[in-house]
Design a protein around this motif. Structure first.
Motif, PDB file in Angstrom:
ATOM      1  N   ILE A  86      31.732  34.219  53.833  1.00  0.00           N
ATOM      2  CA  ILE A  86      32.523  35.253  54.501  1.00  0.00           C
ATOM      3  C   ILE A  86      33.753  34.615  55.150  1.00  0.00           C
ATOM      4  CG2 ILE A  86      32.538  36.863  56.463  1.00  0.00           C
ATOM      5  CD1 ILE A  86      29.598  37.564  55.603  1.00  0.00           C
ATOM      6  N   ALA A  87      33.563  33.454  55.766  1.00  0.00           N
ATOM      7  CA  ALA A  87      34.705  32.747  56.361  1.00  0.00           C
ATOM      8  C   ALA A  87      35.703  32.318  55.287  1.00  0.00           C
ATOM      9  CB  ALA A  87      34.216  31.527  57.140  1.00  0.00           C
ATOM     10  N   ALA A  88      35.206  31.975  54.098  1.00  0.00           N
ATOM     11  CA  ALA A  88      36.078  31.527  53.014  1.00  0.00           C
ATOM     12  C   ALA A  88      36.826  32.664  52.331  1.00  0.00           C
ATOM     13  CB  ALA A  88      35.263  30.744  51.977  1.00  0.00           C
ATOM     14  N   LEU A  89      36.546  33.916  52.723  1.00  0.00           N
ATOM     15  CA  LEU A  89      37.290  35.049  52.158  1.00  0.00           C
ATOM     16  C   LEU A  89      38.788  34.929  52.435  1.00  0.00           C
ATOM     17  CD1 LEU A  89      34.893  38.025  52.961  1.00  0.00           C
ATOM     18  CD2 LEU A  89      35.596  37.259  50.674  1.00  0.00           C
ATOM     19  N   GLY A  90      39.146  34.146  53.436  1.00  0.00           N
ATOM     20  CA  GLY A  90      40.557  33.942  53.758  1.00  0.00           C
ATOM     21  C   GLY A  90      41.278  33.021  52.779  1.00  0.00           C
ATOM     22  N   ALA A  91      40.527  32.273  51.975  1.00  0.00           N
ATOM     23  CA  ALA A  91      41.140  31.353  51.010  1.00  0.00           C
ATOM     24  C   ALA A  91      41.531  32.136  49.761  1.00  0.00           C
ATOM     25  CB  ALA A  91      40.171  30.235  50.660  1.00  0.00           C
ATOM     26  N   SER A  92      42.803  32.159  49.459  1.00  0.00           N
ATOM     27  CA  SER A  92      43.290  32.991  48.349  1.00  0.00           C
ATOM     28  C   SER A  92      42.649  32.623  47.016  1.00  0.00           C
ATOM     29  CB  SER A  92      44.813  32.908  48.249  1.00  0.00           C
ATOM     30  OG  SER A  92      45.223  31.571  48.034  1.00  0.00           O
ATOM     31  N   GLU A  93      42.334  31.324  46.804  1.00  0.00           N
ATOM     32  CA  GLU A  93      41.755  30.914  45.529  1.00  0.00           C
ATOM     33  C   GLU A  93      40.309  31.375  45.357  1.00  0.00           C
ATOM     34  OE1 GLU A  93      41.088  27.208  48.183  1.00  0.00           O
ATOM     35  OE2 GLU A  93      42.481  28.887  48.058  1.00  0.00           O
ATOM     36  N   LEU A  94      39.652  31.761  46.441  1.00  0.00           N
ATOM     37  CA  LEU A  94      38.259  32.201  46.393  1.00  0.00           C
ATOM     38  C   LEU A  94      38.085  33.700  46.624  1.00  0.00           C
ATOM     39  CD1 LEU A  94      36.696  29.338  48.538  1.00  0.00           C
ATOM     40  CD2 LEU A  94      36.438  29.646  46.079  1.00  0.00           C
ATOM     41  N   ARG A  95      39.074  34.317  47.232  1.00  0.00           N
ATOM     42  CA  ARG A  95      38.936  35.681  47.750  1.00  0.00           C
ATOM     43  C   ARG A  95      38.391  36.679  46.734  1.00  0.00           C
ATOM     44  NH1 ARG A  95      43.955  36.703  49.412  1.00  0.00           N
ATOM     45  NH2 ARG A  95      43.517  35.621  51.348  1.00  0.00           N
ATOM     46  N   ALA A  96      38.984  36.775  45.567  1.00  0.00           N
ATOM     47  CA  ALA A  96      38.603  37.809  44.601  1.00  0.00           C
ATOM     48  C   ALA A  96      37.144  37.661  44.177  1.00  0.00           C
ATOM     49  CB  ALA A  96      39.519  37.766  43.383  1.00  0.00           C
ATOM     50  N   HIS A  97      36.750  36.438  43.819  1.00  0.00           N
ATOM     51  CA  HIS A  97      35.376  36.226  43.352  1.00  0.00           C
ATOM     52  C   HIS A  97      34.361  36.418  44.483  1.00  0.00           C
ATOM     53  CE1 HIS A  97      36.616  34.945  39.407  1.00  0.00           C
ATOM     54  NE2 HIS A  97      37.453  34.076  39.948  1.00  0.00           N
ATOM     55  N   LEU A  98      34.674  35.880  45.662  1.00  0.00           N
ATOM     56  CA  LEU A  98      33.757  36.032  46.789  1.00  0.00           C
ATOM     57  C   LEU A  98      33.629  37.487  47.216  1.00  0.00           C
ATOM     58  CD1 LEU A  98      34.513  33.031  49.159  1.00  0.00           C
ATOM     59  CD2 LEU A  98      32.464  33.446  47.795  1.00  0.00           C
ATOM     60  N   ALA A  99      34.745  38.201  47.260  1.00  0.00           N
ATOM     61  CA  ALA A  99      34.699  39.610  47.657  1.00  0.00           C
ATOM     62  C   ALA A  99      33.825  40.399  46.692  1.00  0.00           C
ATOM     63  CB  ALA A  99      36.112  40.196  47.716  1.00  0.00           C
ATOM     64  N   GLU A 100      33.936  40.092  45.403  1.00  0.00           N
ATOM     65  CA  GLU A 100      33.118  40.781  44.407  1.00  0.00           C
ATOM     66  C   GLU A 100      31.625  40.484  44.617  1.00  0.00           C
ATOM     67  OE1 GLU A 100      32.453  40.357  39.643  1.00  0.00           O
ATOM     68  OE2 GLU A 100      34.517  40.253  40.370  1.00  0.00           O
ATOM     69  N   LEU A 101      31.284  39.206  44.835  1.00  0.00           N
ATOM     70  CA  LEU A 101      29.889  38.837  45.063  1.00  0.00           C
ATOM     71  C   LEU A 101      29.328  39.473  46.331  1.00  0.00           C
ATOM     72  CD1 LEU A 101      29.968  35.015  44.184  1.00  0.00           C
ATOM     73  CD2 LEU A 101      28.749  36.806  42.927  1.00  0.00           C
ATOM     74  N   LEU A 102      30.111  39.398  47.421  1.00  0.00           N
ATOM     75  CA  LEU A 102      29.640  39.945  48.693  1.00  0.00           C
ATOM     76  C   LEU A 102      29.578  41.471  48.678  1.00  0.00           C
ATOM     77  CD1 LEU A 102      31.463  37.427  51.018  1.00  0.00           C
ATOM     78  CD2 LEU A 102      28.980  37.615  50.691  1.00  0.00           C
ATOM     79  N   ALA A 103      30.483  42.110  47.951  1.00  0.00           N
ATOM     80  CA  ALA A 103      30.438  43.573  47.822  1.00  0.00           C
ATOM     81  C   ALA A 103      29.181  43.984  47.061  1.00  0.00           C
ATOM     82  CB  ALA A 103      31.687  44.089  47.126  1.00  0.00           C
ATOM     83  N   GLU A 104      28.822  43.190  46.072  1.00  0.00           N
ATOM     84  CA  GLU A 104      27.585  43.453  45.324  1.00  0.00           C
ATOM     85  C   GLU A 104      26.365  43.332  46.245  1.00  0.00           C
ATOM     86  OE1 GLU A 104      25.107  41.059  41.960  1.00  0.00           O
ATOM     87  OE2 GLU A 104      27.247  41.306  41.574  1.00  0.00           O
ATOM     88  N   LEU A 105      26.364  42.317  47.104  1.00  0.00           N
ATOM     89  CA  LEU A 105      25.273  42.156  48.065  1.00  0.00           C
ATOM     90  C   LEU A 105      25.223  43.345  49.017  1.00  0.00           C
ATOM     91  CD1 LEU A 105      22.978  40.498  49.332  1.00  0.00           C
ATOM     92  CD2 LEU A 105      24.713  39.382  50.750  1.00  0.00           C
TER      93      LEU A 105
END
Length: 165
Positions: A118-137
């Motif tokens: 969640i803290a790494a959501l601020g990193a542009s290189e990770l945002r899209a993939h992390l947001a998708e994974l966390l939204a699924e959760l």
């Protein structure tokens, strides 16, 4: 004479890297964790990290996906057994990626890693993939359970990341 270590089963190094990544990324976050420490914790040479994962980012995302599975499975089981206090206790153990009986991580380790995600959501290189994974959760758990687990800050960080994508 130096003793040789026994050959590992196919996929065992990958499992060890995921377990080590879960711990290292959970403790130090994406930017603070090093692949050298992950390899050392896994008991494999550092080149094995890149034999299994093209980049540190790929390893982090794979570890996040495993952590999400652990948390979703444990929280779903806990909600089914809500009257059983032991099901809700920290330290529930989950198996990582079909590993042998000794390869367990705790739900707490997975939650710690997901807090770092969640803290790494601020990193542009990770945002899209992390947001998708966390939204699924969040969908799997339900918005209320997601908010209860990660707080309103986690919920708002995810909403903000989804809006930026």
């Amino acid at each position: 004479m130096t003793e040789r270590r026994a050959r590992r089963k196919p996929g065992e190094n990958r499992e060890r890297l995921i377990e080590a990544g879960l711990i290292e990324f959970g403790l130090f976050g994406f930017h603070g964790a090093s692949t050298a420490r992950i390899a050392a914790r896994a008991g494999v040479p550092q080149p094995h990290v890149y034999a299994h994962f093209a980049t540190k980012q790929d390893l982090f995302l794979a570890v996040c996906a495993i952590a999400i599975d652990i948390v979703a499975d444990d929280l779903a089981a806990a909600s089914l057994l809500a009257s059983d206090a032991t099901a809700l206790r920290a330290g529930a153990r989950s198996r990582v990626d079909g590993g042998d009986e000794a390869n367990y991580v705790t739900r707490d380790s997975a939650l710690q890693l997901l807090s770092q995600a969640i803290a790494a959501l601020g990193a542009s290189e990770l945002r899209a993939h992390l947001a998708e994974l966390l939204a699924e959760l969040r969908t799997t758990l339900g918005a209320d359970a997601f908010r209860a687990t990660f707080g309103t800050v986690g919920e708002s960080a995810l909403r903000r990341a989804l809006a930026l994508n």
